[in-house]
Motif scaffolding. Structure first.
Motif, PDB file in Angstrom:
ATOM      1  N   LEU A 115       0.803  -1.142   0.035  1.00  0.00           N
ATOM      2  CA  LEU A 115       0.105  -0.080  -0.015  1.00  0.00           C
ATOM      3  C   LEU A 115       1.019   1.312   0.120  1.00  0.00           C
ATOM      4  N   ALA A 116       1.074   1.756  -1.138  1.00  0.00           N
ATOM      5  CA  ALA A 116       2.093   2.905  -1.413  1.00  0.00           C
ATOM      6  C   ALA A 116       1.408   4.301  -0.504  1.00  0.00           C
ATOM      7  N   PHE A 117       2.135   4.971  -0.052  1.00  0.00           N
ATOM      8  CA  PHE A 117       1.829   6.475   0.492  1.00  0.00           C
ATOM      9  C   PHE A 117       2.684   7.327  -0.387  1.00  0.00           C
ATOM     10  N   ASN A 118       2.047   8.444  -0.666  1.00  0.00           N
ATOM     11  CA  ASN A 118       2.641   9.288  -1.631  1.00  0.00           C
ATOM     12  C   ASN A 118       3.017  10.458  -0.630  1.00  0.00           C
ATOM     13  N   ASN A 119       4.469  10.051  -0.216  1.00  0.00           N
ATOM     14  CA  ASN A 119       5.037  10.650   0.681  1.00  0.00           C
ATOM     15  C   ASN A 119       5.470  12.150   0.493  1.00  0.00           C
ATOM     16  N   ALA A 120       5.436  12.566  -0.667  1.00  0.00           N
ATOM     17  CA  ALA A 120       5.552  14.169  -1.041  1.00  0.00           C
ATOM     18  C   ALA A 120       4.390  14.855  -1.299  1.00  0.00           C
ATOM     19  N   LYS A 121       3.248  14.264  -0.874  1.00  0.00           N
ATOM     20  CA  LYS A 121       2.072  15.060  -1.153  1.00  0.00           C
ATOM     21  C   LYS A 121       1.332  15.117   0.085  1.00  0.00           C
ATOM     22  N   ALA A 122       0.800  16.415   0.507  1.00  0.00           N
ATOM     23  CA  ALA A 122      -0.118  16.395   1.750  1.00  0.00           C
ATOM     24  C   ALA A 122      -1.465  15.622   1.576  1.00  0.00           C
ATOM     25  N   PRO A 123      -2.152  14.888   2.550  1.00  0.00           N
ATOM     26  CA  PRO A 123      -1.746  15.047   3.862  1.00  0.00           C
ATOM     27  C   PRO A 123      -0.616  13.989   4.084  1.00  0.00           C
ATOM     28  N   LEU A 124      -0.291  12.880   3.217  1.00  0.00           N
ATOM     29  CA  LEU A 124       0.666  11.743   3.283  1.00  0.00           C
ATOM     30  C   LEU A 124       1.984  12.183   3.619  1.00  0.00           C
ATOM     31  N   ASP A 125       2.303  13.435   3.440  1.00  0.00           N
ATOM     32  CA  ASP A 125       3.836  13.878   4.085  1.00  0.00           C
ATOM     33  C   ASP A 125       3.796  13.963   5.438  1.00  0.00           C
ATOM     34  N   ASP A 126       2.991  13.934   6.158  1.00  0.00           N
ATOM     35  CA  ASP A 126       2.752  13.941   7.608  1.00  0.00           C
ATOM     36  C   ASP A 126       2.984  12.391   8.101  1.00  0.00           C
ATOM     37  N   PRO A 127       4.055  12.244   8.844  1.00  0.00           N
ATOM     38  CA  PRO A 127       4.215  10.705   9.484  1.00  0.00           C
ATOM     39  C   PRO A 127       3.191  10.211  10.421  1.00  0.00           C
ATOM     40  N   LYS A 128       2.465  11.445  11.041  1.00  0.00           N
ATOM     41  CA  LYS A 128       1.489  10.919  11.966  1.00  0.00           C
ATOM     42  C   LYS A 128       0.222  10.184  11.257  1.00  0.00           C
TER      43      LYS A 128
END
Length: 510
Positions: free
Chosen positions: A286-299
């Motif tokens: 399950l990929a998270f787009n770490n570079a895009k809000a809100p997935l850039d928030d580790p919480k």
């Protein structure tokens, strides 16, 4: 990964074979069977024809220029060979080379060729063919494995039986890379049209390819090693899972790979099949787009992971094993990281509140060839913590463009099948958008480390950081089910989504 002695027998994996082949374009021990390993009911018949049911057919046969598990699955070790290969548990062993040495500084690999190797056209293989093959990989960016040869400075043949490969710097993964398409050996100056024909050195030759139906391989009687155990193998492509089971039940198949666990009881109830279960390096990610809000928030990322009931998801899918980090059990650096993402919807809600995302709405982009089970479980689990998940099912070409190339997505699901592909999390430009300098440094240290155990420890350290950062979620580690009729022996059990070495398979006389 959590595993109990009974879990591998009680859980069957939903069919992954078709998915694995498509996912492979993204790159990158003996298994426990659900029954005893099948034993022949009679003496093996060297003139037998073995019919194997597979899921996804290759688009062409040019493994030099085309990626995909569908090609590697049937061509590597059967039709084409490299200096080295890998076993079902990903252990590296010699193949065309009788042995090899690595210099103390890790920069020079010296291979000695076996005697009597010939191509299928009858010409003898020499070190010059290896040099030509590997120089092509090194210099031609259209050839599969070109990136893996980036650190190669020279490929030379001191004599007809010896090949030397020199690297600019140590690379712990280089020998493993030679077990894939990058390491295959082709005849120098050969004009064979690899799209539809072949001229390998393996134990089987290509008899015919009936597109849309089957590939037939014949035993190569002049093979330099141990001759194949059957005279002919018919690889029958049956993309409809129910049709595959029906073909097995009506006697059309000797082996059915990638059995749908929901249909497996039909084969078990017939009483004439043995079902084996094998591990893979398939990572249902399950990929998270770490570079895009809100997935850039580790919480937010952590909250989503804690919201997923991984054990329940595995049960819903039908098999597999839970996986809480980017490295599966068959790869160096595996560690059980289950404590980093326990099922805790209460804490998930708290984290979302802390991130100001109590009413979060996200879109899951998923290739349309995947089933609906994973998406349905995620919708349900996320709803329990106040997250609304919309599912966008797209054609794979669209997924490649939008998600993989343009990074235009929130969440995505795909099966990453390639072994040793941790490099994806050490590459900030990869579609995950994960950028951690410490992870990148640890990965480079792991590659440069000459001691395999120390290298694996560095990978484990890096993988823990990736999981602690919740860079993605690993929903499960895929397993694969295979059904065999009585009389078939030696059929591989593990890692067969990406490779099936058929030479040792036998079929008893009827």
């Amino acid at each position: 990964m959590s595993r109990t002695p009974s879990s591998r027998r009680s859980r069957h994996l939903a069919l992954i074979g078709a998915l694995a082949t498509s996912a492979v374009v993204l790159s990158a021990c003996t298994g426990t069977a659900s029954d005893s390993t099948p034993k022949p009911s009679g003496t093996p018949d060297p003139d037998a024809t073995l019919t194997v049911g597979l899921v996804l057919e290759p688009t062409n046969l040019d493994i030099r220029h085309t990626s995909g598990a569908a090609l590697e699955q049937v061509l590597i070790d059967n039709v084409y060979e490299g200096l080295v290969t890998r076993t079902q548990d990903n252990t590296i062993e010699p193949r065309l080379a009788s042995d090899y040495e690595i210099s103390p500084d890790g920069l020079t690999y010296t291979f000695t060729l076996n005697d009597g190797i010939v191509f299928h056209d009858g010409d003898a293989l020499t070190a010059a063919d290896v040099v030509d093959s590997y120089t092509t990989v090194q210099s031609d960016d259209t050839v599969q494995g070109h990136a893996e040869f980036a650190g190669v400075t020279e490929v030379a043949a001191p004599d007809e039986k010896t090949v030397e490969i020199t690297l600019a710097e140590p690379n712990q993964n280089f020998l493993f890379a030679l077990t894939g398409p990058a390491g295959l050996v082709f005849q120098a100056d050969d004009d064979t049209d690899l799209m539809s024909a072949e001229n390998g050195t393996g134990p089987f030759t290509l008899n015919r390819w009936t597109k849309g139906s089957s590939i037939t391989l014949d035993r190569f009687d002049d093979y330099w090693g141990t001759k194949a155990g059957v005279a002919e193998v018919v690889l029958q492509y049956i993309p409809d899972f129910t049709a595959g089971v029906n073909a097995a039940l009506d006697g059309s198949l000797d082996v059915l790979t990638a059995v749908d666990p929901n249909l497996a009881p039909q084969l078990e109830d017939a009483g004439t099949f043995t079902i084996t279960e094998g591990r893979t390096t398939d990572k249902a990610t399950l990929a998270f787009n770490n570079a895009k809000a809100p997935l850039d928030d580790p919480k937010v990322r952590e909250a989503l992971r804690l919201a997923i009931d991984h054990e329940g998801l595995v049960e819903a899918v039908g098999a597999g094993e839970t996986l809480y980090g980017p490295i599966p059990e068959l790869d160096p650096g595996y560690e059980d990281l289950s404590e980093l993402a326990p099922y805790d919807p209460t804490r998930a809600k708290e984290l979302l509140a802390e991130a100001g995302q109590e009413d979060l709405e996200l879109t899951l982009t998923i290739p349309s060839f995947y089933g609906t089970t994973v998406a349905q479980v995620l919708i349900s689990d996320f709803a329990k913590v106040g997250v609304t998940l919309e599912v966008d099912r797209v054609e794979f070409a669209t997924w490649l463009e939008d998600v993989y190339s343009n990074h235009d997505y929130d969440l995505s699901f795909v099966l990453h099948v390639e072994p040793r592909d941790f490099a994806n999390f050490a590459n900030p430009d990869y579609y995950f958008g994960y950028d951690n300098a410490e992870v990148q440094d640890l990965y480079q240290q792991a590659l440069a480390e000459l001691d395999p155990e120390k290298s694996a420890a560095l990978l484990a350290e890096a993988a823990r950081i990736v999981s602690e950062d919740h860079a993605a979620d690993w929903l499960y580690n895929g397993t694969t089910l295979t059904a065999l009729v009585p009389g078939v022996s030696g059929f591989p059990e593990e890692s067969i989504n990406s490779r099936i070495d058929l030479a040792g398979v036998t079929k008893a006389a009827e």
